[in-house]
Motif scaffolding. Structure first.
Motif, PDB file in Angstrom:
ATOM      1  N   MET A 165       0.819  -1.211   0.000  1.00  0.00           N
ATOM      2  CA  MET A 165       0.000   0.000   0.000  1.00  0.00           C
ATOM      3  C   MET A 165       0.858   1.269   0.000  1.00  0.00           C
ATOM      4  N   ILE A 166       1.922   1.264   0.823  1.00  0.00           N
ATOM      5  CA  ILE A 166       2.714   2.496   0.942  1.00  0.00           C
ATOM      6  C   ILE A 166       4.161   2.258   0.535  1.00  0.00           C
ATOM      7  N   GLU A 167       4.357   1.413  -0.469  1.00  0.00           N
ATOM      8  CA  GLU A 167       5.719   1.064  -0.882  1.00  0.00           C
ATOM      9  C   GLU A 167       6.527   2.242  -1.415  1.00  0.00           C
ATOM     10  N   LYS A 168       5.884   3.343  -1.759  1.00  0.00           N
ATOM     11  CA  LYS A 168       6.610   4.521  -2.251  1.00  0.00           C
ATOM     12  C   LYS A 168       7.197   5.353  -1.111  1.00  0.00           C
ATOM     13  N   ILE A 169       6.785   5.067   0.110  1.00  0.00           N
ATOM     14  CA  ILE A 169       7.351   5.775   1.269  1.00  0.00           C
ATOM     15  C   ILE A 169       8.609   5.022   1.677  1.00  0.00           C
ATOM     16  N   VAL A 170       9.748   5.696   1.557  1.00  0.00           N
ATOM     17  CA  VAL A 170      11.028   5.052   1.835  1.00  0.00           C
ATOM     18  C   VAL A 170      11.852   5.886   2.817  1.00  0.00           C
ATOM     19  N   ILE A 171      12.749   5.212   3.501  1.00  0.00           N
ATOM     20  CA  ILE A 171      13.658   5.895   4.416  1.00  0.00           C
ATOM     21  C   ILE A 171      14.450   6.938   3.626  1.00  0.00           C
ATOM     22  N   GLY A 172      14.555   8.123   4.188  1.00  0.00           N
ATOM     23  CA  GLY A 172      15.303   9.203   3.561  1.00  0.00           C
ATOM     24  C   GLY A 172      14.438  10.270   2.917  1.00  0.00           C
ATOM     25  N   LEU A 173      13.137   9.967   2.661  1.00  0.00           N
ATOM     26  CA  LEU A 173      12.263  11.026   2.149  1.00  0.00           C
ATOM     27  C   LEU A 173      12.285  12.172   3.143  1.00  0.00           C
ATOM     28  N   ARG A 174      12.351  13.400   2.646  1.00  0.00           N
ATOM     29  CA  ARG A 174      12.403  14.541   3.565  1.00  0.00           C
ATOM     30  C   ARG A 174      11.750  15.765   2.958  1.00  0.00           C
ATOM     31  N   HIS A 175      11.407  16.690   3.836  1.00  0.00           N
ATOM     32  CA  HIS A 175      10.814  17.959   3.412  1.00  0.00           C
ATOM     33  C   HIS A 175      11.168  19.006   4.455  1.00  0.00           C
ATOM     34  N   THR A 176      11.275  20.261   4.008  1.00  0.00           N
ATOM     35  CA  THR A 176      11.493  21.385   4.918  1.00  0.00           C
ATOM     36  C   THR A 176      10.352  22.374   4.749  1.00  0.00           C
ATOM     37  N   SER A 177       9.710  22.723   5.854  1.00  0.00           N
ATOM     38  CA  SER A 177       8.633  23.713   5.878  1.00  0.00           C
ATOM     39  C   SER A 177       9.149  24.979   6.544  1.00  0.00           C
ATOM     40  N   GLU A 178       8.547  26.122   6.180  1.00  0.00           N
ATOM     41  CA  GLU A 178       9.002  27.417   6.707  1.00  0.00           C
ATOM     42  C   GLU A 178       7.867  28.183   7.363  1.00  0.00           C
ATOM     43  N   LEU A 179       8.245  29.039   8.294  1.00  0.00           N
ATOM     44  CA  LEU A 179       7.300  29.879   9.012  1.00  0.00           C
ATOM     45  C   LEU A 179       8.027  31.136   9.453  1.00  0.00           C
ATOM     46  N   THR A 180       7.360  32.283   9.329  1.00  0.00           N
ATOM     47  CA  THR A 180       7.882  33.515   9.914  1.00  0.00           C
ATOM     48  C   THR A 180       7.105  33.764  11.194  1.00  0.00           C
ATOM     49  N   VAL A 181       7.816  34.014  12.279  1.00  0.00           N
ATOM     50  CA  VAL A 181       7.156  34.226  13.571  1.00  0.00           C
ATOM     51  C   VAL A 181       6.348  35.526  13.515  1.00  0.00           C
ATOM     52  N   THR A 182       5.054  35.395  13.771  1.00  0.00           N
ATOM     53  CA  THR A 182       4.132  36.531  13.864  1.00  0.00           C
ATOM     54  C   THR A 182       3.455  36.480  15.226  1.00  0.00           C
ATOM     55  N   ASP A 183       2.687  37.511  15.540  1.00  0.00           N
ATOM     56  CA  ASP A 183       1.945  37.518  16.804  1.00  0.00           C
ATOM     57  C   ASP A 183       1.096  36.260  16.968  1.00  0.00           C
ATOM     58  N   ALA A 184       0.501  35.786  15.861  1.00  0.00           N
ATOM     59  CA  ALA A 184      -0.433  34.660  15.919  1.00  0.00           C
ATOM     60  C   ALA A 184       0.195  33.369  16.431  1.00  0.00           C
ATOM     61  N   VAL A 185       1.514  33.204  16.285  1.00  0.00           N
ATOM     62  CA  VAL A 185       2.162  31.960  16.704  1.00  0.00           C
ATOM     63  C   VAL A 185       3.066  32.149  17.924  1.00  0.00           C
ATOM     64  N   THR A 186       2.800  33.220  18.678  1.00  0.00           N
ATOM     65  CA  THR A 186       3.583  33.439  19.896  1.00  0.00           C
ATOM     66  C   THR A 186       2.954  32.693  21.075  1.00  0.00           C
ATOM     67  N   ALA A 187       3.782  32.434  22.069  1.00  0.00           N
ATOM     68  CA  ALA A 187       3.330  31.735  23.264  1.00  0.00           C
ATOM     69  C   ALA A 187       2.213  32.505  23.971  1.00  0.00           C
TER      70      ALA A 187
END
Length: 127
Positions: free
Chosen positions: A1-23
């Motif tokens: 079913m998921i044979e295309k998912i292999v060790i080493g697949l990777r992705h990088t996501s980005e975010l700029t810190v705004t007021d909405a994502v502050t503690a």
């Protein structure tokens, strides 16, 4: 079913810190710095995206567990990146190494577990 998912697949996501994502806004603290839940969500997003194109039609992945350090604060305006890399695939279970950075500075790292699910069957469980 998921044979295309292999060790080493990777992705990088980005975010700029705004007021909405502050503690202070998210309720995880009382200072205007990147909230730990926002950093973890960015890590989860990177993991989701790392395997998205390898999933069978009608499937998605859902988070099952995440464990990460959060070592340094990030101020409003900082650009944050989170990278996820597949480290283990066992049936419908996919494990990742995840890390978040501000520039070259490590903010946190850990592990994340996702499960591949059929979207319709998953949503039908809600009643």
């Amino acid at each position: 079913m998921i044979e295309k998912i292999v060790i080493g697949l990777r992705h990088t996501s980005e975010l700029t810190v705004t007021d909405a994502v502050t503690a202070s806004v998210m309720g995880s603290g009382d200072m205007p710095v990147l909230a730990t839940p926002a950093m973890m969500a960015l890590m989860e997003n990177a993991a989701m995206m790392a395997i998205a194109e390898a999933l069978p039609e009608g499937c998605t992945s859902v988070g099952g567990h995440i464990a990460s350090s959060h070592l340094r604060p990030s101020k409003i305006g900082d650009k944050i990146t989170a990278t996820a890399e597949v480290t283990k695939v066992e049936g419908k279970k996919v494990e990742f190494w995840v890390a978040a950075y501000s520039g070259e500075t490590l903010l946190g790292e850990g592990t994340h577990l996702r499960f591949v699910v059929d979207k319709e069957r998953f949503m039908s469980k809600l009643g």
